[in-house]
Scaffold this motif. Structure first.
Motif, PDB file in Angstrom:
ATOM      1  N   ILE A 165      14.064  27.865  53.585  1.00  0.00           N
ATOM      2  CA  ILE A 165      13.746  28.374  52.257  1.00  0.00           C
ATOM      3  C   ILE A 165      13.979  27.287  51.213  1.00  0.00           C
ATOM      4  O   ILE A 165      15.035  26.649  51.190  1.00  0.00           O
ATOM      5  CB  ILE A 165      14.596  29.623  51.943  1.00  0.00           C
ATOM      6  CG1 ILE A 165      14.266  30.735  52.958  1.00  0.00           C
ATOM      7  CG2 ILE A 165      14.349  30.114  50.531  1.00  0.00           C
ATOM      8  CD1 ILE A 165      15.222  31.904  52.913  1.00  0.00           C
ATOM      9  N   GLY A 166      12.992  27.085  50.349  1.00  0.00           N
ATOM     10  CA  GLY A 166      13.104  26.087  49.290  1.00  0.00           C
ATOM     11  C   GLY A 166      11.889  25.177  49.245  1.00  0.00           C
ATOM     12  O   GLY A 166      11.334  24.797  50.285  1.00  0.00           O
ATOM     13  N   SER A 167      11.482  24.816  48.028  1.00  0.00           N
ATOM     14  CA  SER A 167      10.294  23.982  47.851  1.00  0.00           C
ATOM     15  C   SER A 167      10.346  22.654  48.610  1.00  0.00           C
ATOM     16  O   SER A 167       9.323  22.223  49.163  1.00  0.00           O
ATOM     17  CB  SER A 167      10.064  23.712  46.357  1.00  0.00           C
ATOM     18  OG  SER A 167       9.713  24.889  45.681  1.00  0.00           O
ATOM     19  N   PRO A 168      11.493  21.961  48.652  1.00  0.00           N
ATOM     20  CA  PRO A 168      11.501  20.684  49.389  1.00  0.00           C
ATOM     21  C   PRO A 168      11.087  20.839  50.845  1.00  0.00           C
ATOM     22  O   PRO A 168      10.428  19.954  51.407  1.00  0.00           O
ATOM     23  CB  PRO A 168      12.953  20.209  49.252  1.00  0.00           C
ATOM     24  CG  PRO A 168      13.445  20.856  47.999  1.00  0.00           C
ATOM     25  CD  PRO A 168      12.788  22.197  47.968  1.00  0.00           C
ATOM     26  N   PHE A 169      11.444  21.954  51.470  1.00  0.00           N
ATOM     27  CA  PHE A 169      11.093  22.164  52.872  1.00  0.00           C
ATOM     28  C   PHE A 169       9.609  22.509  53.012  1.00  0.00           C
ATOM     29  O   PHE A 169       8.960  22.082  53.975  1.00  0.00           O
ATOM     30  CB  PHE A 169      11.967  23.266  53.466  1.00  0.00           C
ATOM     31  CG  PHE A 169      13.439  22.965  53.385  1.00  0.00           C
ATOM     32  CD1 PHE A 169      14.006  21.970  54.169  1.00  0.00           C
ATOM     33  CD2 PHE A 169      14.257  23.656  52.507  1.00  0.00           C
ATOM     34  CE1 PHE A 169      15.359  21.671  54.098  1.00  0.00           C
ATOM     35  CE2 PHE A 169      15.609  23.376  52.414  1.00  0.00           C
ATOM     36  CZ  PHE A 169      16.159  22.377  53.210  1.00  0.00           C
ATOM     37  N   VAL A 170       9.083  23.265  52.051  1.00  0.00           N
ATOM     38  CA  VAL A 170       7.650  23.564  52.063  1.00  0.00           C
ATOM     39  C   VAL A 170       6.849  22.277  51.884  1.00  0.00           C
ATOM     40  O   VAL A 170       5.845  22.042  52.569  1.00  0.00           O
ATOM     41  CB  VAL A 170       7.295  24.590  50.971  1.00  0.00           C
ATOM     42  CG1 VAL A 170       5.777  24.797  50.897  1.00  0.00           C
ATOM     43  CG2 VAL A 170       7.990  25.917  51.241  1.00  0.00           C
ATOM     44  N   ILE A 171       7.286  21.422  50.968  1.00  0.00           N
ATOM     45  CA  ILE A 171       6.598  20.154  50.730  1.00  0.00           C
ATOM     46  C   ILE A 171       6.617  19.297  51.997  1.00  0.00           C
ATOM     47  O   ILE A 171       5.599  18.702  52.388  1.00  0.00           O
ATOM     48  CB  ILE A 171       7.243  19.405  49.549  1.00  0.00           C
ATOM     49  CG1 ILE A 171       6.989  20.180  48.241  1.00  0.00           C
ATOM     50  CG2 ILE A 171       6.689  17.987  49.435  1.00  0.00           C
ATOM     51  CD1 ILE A 171       7.810  19.691  47.068  1.00  0.00           C
ATOM     52  N   ALA A 172       7.769  19.233  52.666  1.00  0.00           N
ATOM     53  CA  ALA A 172       7.857  18.463  53.908  1.00  0.00           C
ATOM     54  C   ALA A 172       6.915  19.033  54.969  1.00  0.00           C
ATOM     55  O   ALA A 172       6.275  18.289  55.719  1.00  0.00           O
ATOM     56  CB  ALA A 172       9.291  18.458  54.424  1.00  0.00           C
ATOM     57  N   GLY A 173       6.801  20.350  55.020  1.00  0.00           N
ATOM     58  CA  GLY A 173       5.885  20.982  55.967  1.00  0.00           C
ATOM     59  C   GLY A 173       4.434  20.663  55.654  1.00  0.00           C
ATOM     60  O   GLY A 173       3.618  20.458  56.574  1.00  0.00           O
ATOM     61  N   MET A 174       4.091  20.609  54.367  1.00  0.00           N
ATOM     62  CA  MET A 174       2.721  20.252  53.990  1.00  0.00           C
ATOM     63  C   MET A 174       2.428  18.810  54.363  1.00  0.00           C
ATOM     64  O   MET A 174       1.322  18.494  54.839  1.00  0.00           O
ATOM     65  CB  MET A 174       2.511  20.491  52.487  1.00  0.00           C
ATOM     66  CG  MET A 174       2.546  21.948  52.078  1.00  0.00           C
ATOM     67  SD  MET A 174       1.925  22.264  50.398  1.00  0.00           S
ATOM     68  CE  MET A 174       3.057  21.279  49.419  1.00  0.00           C
TER      69      MET A 174
ATOM     70  N   THR B 297       4.163  21.059  43.723  1.00  0.00           N
ATOM     71  CA  THR B 297       5.292  21.715  43.083  1.00  0.00           C
ATOM     72  C   THR B 297       4.822  23.109  42.694  1.00  0.00           C
ATOM     73  O   THR B 297       3.629  23.350  42.535  1.00  0.00           O
ATOM     74  CB  THR B 297       5.777  20.939  41.843  1.00  0.00           C
ATOM     75  OG1 THR B 297       6.972  21.543  41.345  1.00  0.00           O
ATOM     76  CG2 THR B 297       4.731  20.942  40.746  1.00  0.00           C
ATOM     77  N   ARG B 298       5.756  24.052  42.560  1.00  0.00           N
ATOM     78  CA  ARG B 298       5.344  25.437  42.333  1.00  0.00           C
ATOM     79  C   ARG B 298       4.609  25.590  41.006  1.00  0.00           C
ATOM     80  O   ARG B 298       5.048  25.112  39.976  1.00  0.00           O
ATOM     81  CB  ARG B 298       6.554  26.363  42.363  1.00  0.00           C
ATOM     82  CG  ARG B 298       7.141  26.493  43.740  1.00  0.00           C
ATOM     83  CD  ARG B 298       7.938  27.753  43.916  1.00  0.00           C
ATOM     84  NE  ARG B 298       9.007  27.910  42.938  1.00  0.00           N
ATOM     85  CZ  ARG B 298       9.916  28.868  42.999  1.00  0.00           C
ATOM     86  NH1 ARG B 298       9.878  29.751  43.967  1.00  0.00           N
ATOM     87  NH2 ARG B 298      10.876  28.944  42.097  1.00  0.00           N
ATOM     88  N   ASP B 299       3.488  26.301  41.068  1.00  0.00           N
ATOM     89  CA  ASP B 299       2.650  26.517  39.892  1.00  0.00           C
ATOM     90  C   ASP B 299       2.255  27.984  39.845  1.00  0.00           C
ATOM     91  O   ASP B 299       1.919  28.572  40.869  1.00  0.00           O
ATOM     92  CB  ASP B 299       1.404  25.625  39.972  1.00  0.00           C
ATOM     93  CG  ASP B 299       0.390  25.959  38.892  1.00  0.00           C
ATOM     94  OD1 ASP B 299       0.780  25.991  37.711  1.00  0.00           O
ATOM     95  OD2 ASP B 299      -0.778  26.195  39.235  1.00  0.00           O
ATOM     96  N   ALA B 300       2.276  28.585  38.657  1.00  0.00           N
ATOM     97  CA  ALA B 300       1.935  30.000  38.498  1.00  0.00           C
ATOM     98  C   ALA B 300       0.498  30.222  38.064  1.00  0.00           C
ATOM     99  O   ALA B 300      -0.066  31.286  38.308  1.00  0.00           O
ATOM    100  CB  ALA B 300       2.881  30.646  37.476  1.00  0.00           C
ATOM    101  N   GLU B 301      -0.110  29.230  37.409  1.00  0.00           N
ATOM    102  CA  GLU B 301      -1.436  29.456  36.835  1.00  0.00           C
ATOM    103  C   GLU B 301      -2.518  29.508  37.912  1.00  0.00           C
ATOM    104  O   GLU B 301      -3.420  30.365  37.867  1.00  0.00           O
ATOM    105  CB  GLU B 301      -1.752  28.357  35.820  1.00  0.00           C
ATOM    106  CG  GLU B 301      -2.941  28.685  34.935  1.00  0.00           C
ATOM    107  CD  GLU B 301      -2.993  27.783  33.706  1.00  0.00           C
ATOM    108  OE1 GLU B 301      -4.112  27.560  33.227  1.00  0.00           O
ATOM    109  OE2 GLU B 301      -1.933  27.321  33.238  1.00  0.00           O
ATOM    110  N   LEU B 302      -2.439  28.622  38.903  1.00  0.00           N
ATOM    111  CA  LEU B 302      -3.449  28.603  39.963  1.00  0.00           C
ATOM    112  C   LEU B 302      -3.548  29.948  40.685  1.00  0.00           C
ATOM    113  O   LEU B 302      -4.656  30.473  40.854  1.00  0.00           O
ATOM    114  CB  LEU B 302      -3.164  27.478  40.949  1.00  0.00           C
ATOM    115  CG  LEU B 302      -4.028  27.463  42.216  1.00  0.00           C
ATOM    116  CD1 LEU B 302      -5.509  27.336  41.873  1.00  0.00           C
ATOM    117  CD2 LEU B 302      -3.588  26.344  43.156  1.00  0.00           C
ATOM    118  N   PRO B 303      -2.437  30.546  41.152  1.00  0.00           N
ATOM    119  CA  PRO B 303      -2.593  31.822  41.858  1.00  0.00           C
ATOM    120  C   PRO B 303      -3.162  32.942  40.991  1.00  0.00           C
ATOM    121  O   PRO B 303      -3.912  33.781  41.481  1.00  0.00           O
ATOM    122  CB  PRO B 303      -1.169  32.145  42.330  1.00  0.00           C
ATOM    123  CG  PRO B 303      -0.278  31.263  41.538  1.00  0.00           C
ATOM    124  CD  PRO B 303      -1.056  30.050  41.205  1.00  0.00           C
TER     125      PRO B 303
END
Length: 301
Positions: free
Chosen positions: A84-93, A131-137
């Motif tokens: 859980i956490g953006s750094p781990f999602v980024i690494a996965g991407m 990085t997390r963005d709210a406008e795109l979704p």
């Protein structure tokens, strides 16, 4: 929000959605209209609709996300779940890109889309924003509904029916939370998942390869967890335990109970997933009930 919707419709007439963001605009708030009632869509559900609209060929999400992504059109595009956490999602991407994927995105359970690559749609290029963005979704979900000519309620109804709820106990010493996780975690560092088929027990690493260990400890974890996740509370037998981030317990009927200490506070969290919102809510409530809920019983143990 319902009062806001009622006031606006009384003045302006019918509306299709209510949207907003949190204070730093990295999480979307998105509600559709069901009759005269507004309905909230969780951040992970918003992520699924967004990924499908963008035409992503690889999707990276944390282990705590609603698992409807594993049961619908995105199932063959979901990369290994991350911590859980953006750094781990980024690494996965980044790992997905290294494997040759071209349109990569991810999200977290509480919302916000990350794009790990440029994404081309209708001849236009959306530049990568890891990085997390709210406008795109928000834009993607409204665009998807318009493209299909359906209201948001019907758009989200196309997703597999999986429902989630998170809850927590505050002022729960982090040291105790970590001991609870340790109590049910194998000593072998390579083990990511313990699987309990009808016969035998398997230990798997992050690549789903078998890890050669004695199964007795894993069976003991299952037995002890079954003493708190009991059949009298509506739980079925335990089929697997995932250790990607905390202790995530899978049951025969498809339900999930995920225990995880907060990363930066004295809190112990539960993430519940079930085939109905009522049952997901019930699992979360059973976990945090005072003074004899599931988390308190684990604390006592």
């Amino acid at each position: 929000l319902q009062a806001l919707y009622d006031a606006v419709t009384a003045e302006q007439g019918r509306i299709d959605a209510v949207v907003s963001t949190d204070g730093d605009s990295d999480r979307p708030l998105l509600l559709g209209v069901d009759g005269d009632t507004v309905r909230f869509f969780g951040g992970d559900l918003v992520g699924m609709v967004t990924a499908e609209y963008l035409g992503a060929d690889a999707v990276v999400v944390p282990i705590s996300c609603n698992d409807a992504s594993d049961r619908g059109p995105l199932a063959d595009r979901v990369e290994p779940k991350t911590r859980i956490g953006s750094p781990f999602v980024i690494a996965g991407m980044e790992a997905a890109l290294a494997e040759g994927k071209r349109a990569v995105c991810g999200w977290e359970a509480n919302g916000g889309i990350l794009t790990g690559s440029d994404i081309v749609k209708a001849g236009k290029t959306l530049t990568a924003l890891p990085t997390r963005d709210a406008e795109l979704p928000i834009v993607a979900v409204l665009s998807a509904a318009r493209a299909q000519g359906v209201p948001l309620i019907r758009l989200f109804a196309q997703l597999p029916e999986r429902y989630s709820r998170a809850a927590l106990l505050k002022n729960f010493p982090r040291a105790v939370s970590l001991k609870i996780v340790q109590q049910f975690s194998p000593s072998h560092p390579a083990i990511r998942t313990a699987v309990f088929p009808a016969e035998g027990i398997m230990a798997l690493d992050e690549h789903q390869n078998l890890v050669d260990i004695k199964p007795e400890d894993l069976d003991a974890f299952r037995e002890t967890l079954s003493e708190v996740f009991t059949r009298s509370l509506g739980f079925s037998g335990i089929t697997a335990i995932d250790y990607t981030d905390g202790v995530r317990v899978y049951f025969e009927n498809g339900e999930v109970a995920h225990l995880r200490p907060s990363g930066n506070a004295d809190e112990l969290r539960i993430y519940a997933v079930a085939d109905s919102q009522e049952r997901a809510d019930t699992i979360a409530a059973l976990a945090v009930a005072e003074p004899e809920g599931i988390l308190r019983k684990l604390e006592q143990s």
